[in-house]
Write a protein that holds these residues in place. Sequence first.
Motif, PDB file in Angstrom:
ATOM      1  N   ASP A   1       0.453  -1.227   0.077  1.00 54.15           N
ATOM      2  CA  ASP A   1       0.201  -0.472  -0.011  1.00 54.15           C
ATOM      3  C   ASP A   1       0.986   1.126   0.164  1.00 54.15           C
ATOM      4  OD1 ASP A   1      -2.390  -1.173   0.237  1.00 54.15           O
ATOM      5  OD2 ASP A   1      -2.948  -1.231   2.198  1.00 54.15           O
ATOM      6  N   LEU A   2       1.573   1.092   0.634  1.00 53.77           N
ATOM      7  CA  LEU A   2       2.678   2.811   1.173  1.00 53.77           C
ATOM      8  C   LEU A   2       3.007   2.870  -0.221  1.00 53.77           C
ATOM      9  CD1 LEU A   2       4.021   4.422   2.177  1.00 53.77           C
ATOM     10  CD2 LEU A   2       5.782   2.725   3.013  1.00 53.77           C
ATOM     11  N   LEU A   3       3.944   1.493  -0.259  1.00 52.29           N
ATOM     12  CA  LEU A   3       5.044   1.581  -1.943  1.00 52.29           C
ATOM     13  C   LEU A   3       4.130   2.227  -3.143  1.00 52.29           C
ATOM     14  CD1 LEU A   3       7.463  -1.074  -1.621  1.00 52.29           C
ATOM     15  CD2 LEU A   3       7.333   0.764  -0.662  1.00 52.29           C
ATOM     16  N   GLU A   4       2.782   1.766  -2.994  1.00 54.29           N
ATOM     17  CA  GLU A   4       1.694   2.110  -4.039  1.00 54.29           C
ATOM     18  C   GLU A   4       1.632   3.499  -4.043  1.00 54.29           C
ATOM     19  OE1 GLU A   4      -2.571   0.666  -5.181  1.00 54.29           O
ATOM     20  OE2 GLU A   4      -1.179  -1.017  -5.463  1.00 54.29           O
ATOM     21  N   GLU A   5       1.352   3.874  -3.229  1.00 54.57           N
ATOM     22  CA  GLU A   5       1.030   5.170  -2.822  1.00 54.57           C
ATOM     23  C   GLU A   5       2.007   6.292  -3.157  1.00 54.57           C
ATOM     24  OE1 GLU A   5      -1.614   6.078   0.716  1.00 54.57           O
ATOM     25  OE2 GLU A   5      -2.903   4.601   0.335  1.00 54.57           O
ATOM     26  N   SER A   6       2.870   5.577  -2.276  1.00 57.66           N
ATOM     27  CA  SER A   6       4.263   6.921  -2.880  1.00 57.66           C
ATOM     28  C   SER A   6       4.772   7.187  -4.492  1.00 57.66           C
ATOM     29  CB  SER A   6       5.085   6.311  -1.750  1.00 57.66           C
ATOM     30  OG  SER A   6       7.020   6.856  -1.903  1.00 57.66           O
ATOM     31  N   THR A   7       4.384   6.182  -5.089  1.00 57.73           N
ATOM     32  CA  THR A   7       5.019   5.955  -6.318  1.00 57.73           C
ATOM     33  C   THR A   7       3.641   6.577  -6.745  1.00 57.73           C
ATOM     34  OG1 THR A   7       5.934   3.378  -6.245  1.00 57.73           O
ATOM     35  CG2 THR A   7       5.450   4.296  -8.109  1.00 57.73           C
ATOM     36  N   ARG A   8       2.775   6.434  -6.887  1.00 60.96           N
ATOM     37  CA  ARG A   8       1.480   7.392  -7.560  1.00 60.96           C
ATOM     38  C   ARG A   8       1.690   8.957  -7.177  1.00 60.96           C
ATOM     39  NH1 ARG A   8      -2.684   3.479  -6.331  1.00 60.96           N
ATOM     40  NH2 ARG A   8      -2.883   5.356  -4.525  1.00 60.96           N
ATOM     41  N   ALA A   9       2.444   8.986  -5.999  1.00 61.92           N
ATOM     42  CA  ALA A   9       2.896  10.867  -5.874  1.00 61.92           C
ATOM     43  C   ALA A   9       4.672  11.546  -6.499  1.00 61.92           C
ATOM     44  CB  ALA A   9       2.576  10.994  -4.373  1.00 61.92           C
ATOM     45  N   CYS A  10       5.275   9.791  -6.613  1.00 66.74           N
ATOM     46  CA  CYS A  10       6.447  10.640  -7.248  1.00 66.74           C
ATOM     47  C   CYS A  10       6.805  10.594  -8.536  1.00 66.74           C
ATOM     48  CB  CYS A  10       7.287   9.867  -6.395  1.00 66.74           C
ATOM     49  SG  CYS A  10       7.371   9.770  -4.389  1.00 66.74           S
ATOM     50  N   LEU A  11       6.007  11.786  -9.142  1.00 69.30           N
ATOM     51  CA  LEU A  11       6.735  12.372 -10.228  1.00 69.30           C
ATOM     52  C   LEU A  11       7.752  13.006 -10.772  1.00 69.30           C
ATOM     53  CD1 LEU A  11       3.096  14.100  -9.961  1.00 69.30           C
ATOM     54  CD2 LEU A  11       3.446  11.570 -11.074  1.00 69.30           C
ATOM     55  N   PRO A  12       8.179  11.961 -12.043  1.00 76.09           N
ATOM     56  CA  PRO A  12       9.214  12.608 -12.909  1.00 76.09           C
ATOM     57  C   PRO A  12       9.515  13.571 -12.852  1.00 76.09           C
ATOM     58  CG  PRO A  12       7.900  11.095 -13.709  1.00 76.09           C
ATOM     59  CD  PRO A  12       7.152  11.210 -13.151  1.00 76.09           C
ATOM     60  N   GLY A  13      10.460  14.839 -12.685  1.00 78.46           N
ATOM     61  CA  GLY A  13      10.548  15.850 -12.661  1.00 78.46           C
ATOM     62  C   GLY A  13      10.787  16.941 -10.923  1.00 78.46           C
ATOM     63  N   GLN A  14      10.307  15.887 -10.351  1.00 80.59           N
ATOM     64  CA  GLN A  14      10.340  16.935  -8.954  1.00 80.59           C
ATOM     65  C   GLN A  14      11.405  16.845  -8.718  1.00 80.59           C
ATOM     66  OE1 GLN A  14       5.726  16.057  -7.433  1.00 80.59           O
ATOM     67  NE2 GLN A  14       7.319  14.658  -6.816  1.00 80.59           N
ATOM     68  N   PRO A  15      12.190  17.409  -7.935  1.00 82.69           N
ATOM     69  CA  PRO A  15      13.073  17.897  -6.772  1.00 82.69           C
ATOM     70  C   PRO A  15      12.766  16.131  -5.734  1.00 82.69           C
ATOM     71  CG  PRO A  15      12.843  19.791  -6.110  1.00 82.69           C
ATOM     72  CD  PRO A  15      11.418  19.015  -7.508  1.00 82.69           C
TER      73      PRO A  15
END
Length: 184
Positions: free
Chosen positions: A61-75
């Motif tokens: 659950d954690l990895l899925e939610e975090s992966t969705r939130a971590c978009l390419p190009g963000q610091p």
Amino acid sequence: MENKRRRILDGAMLCFERFGFRGTTIESVAKAAHVSKSSIYDCFENKEALLRAIVEDVLDDLLEESTRACLPGQPLRVDIDRTFDAVIALRERHRLLVGIYREARLSGGHGVLEMRRALEEGVVQYIERLVRRHEASGERFRLEPKVIAFLVYRSYLQLIYDWEDLYAPLPPEQIKTALNAFAL
């Protein structure tokens, strides 16, 4: 079978949250899940296997939610903020996490310590991969990715568990600011 397995896991999570690992029995899980004890043993070898399956679900659950939130190009700073927003939200949904850490710290029971380590290792590996992805895209850091990941996660645990033993809880924004100190 999958529906029954899910009911068993939900019942076990309820029992582990309510009674802790040591206080939970297969009988209490069966009662909470509305299944027989033999149904539990058909799906899981023992109480430790039940807890392991729950920890794996929580980590997924954690990895899925975090992966969705971590978009390419963000610091990395933004990704760490968003990852810990997911951790904080997950912590609210899965009170079991709090119980695992507290019980492991107080009793040091083998099954609980093993689950705590598995959960921590999964989160640290995820953060390390996140840092390495940022490093590959050109961001530079003072520390090695694994060290950053370890310090970020362990600091998070210290700030939410140990800090609260002595002081009033910190607001999430202050926790995230502290965590980003390692990545900047």
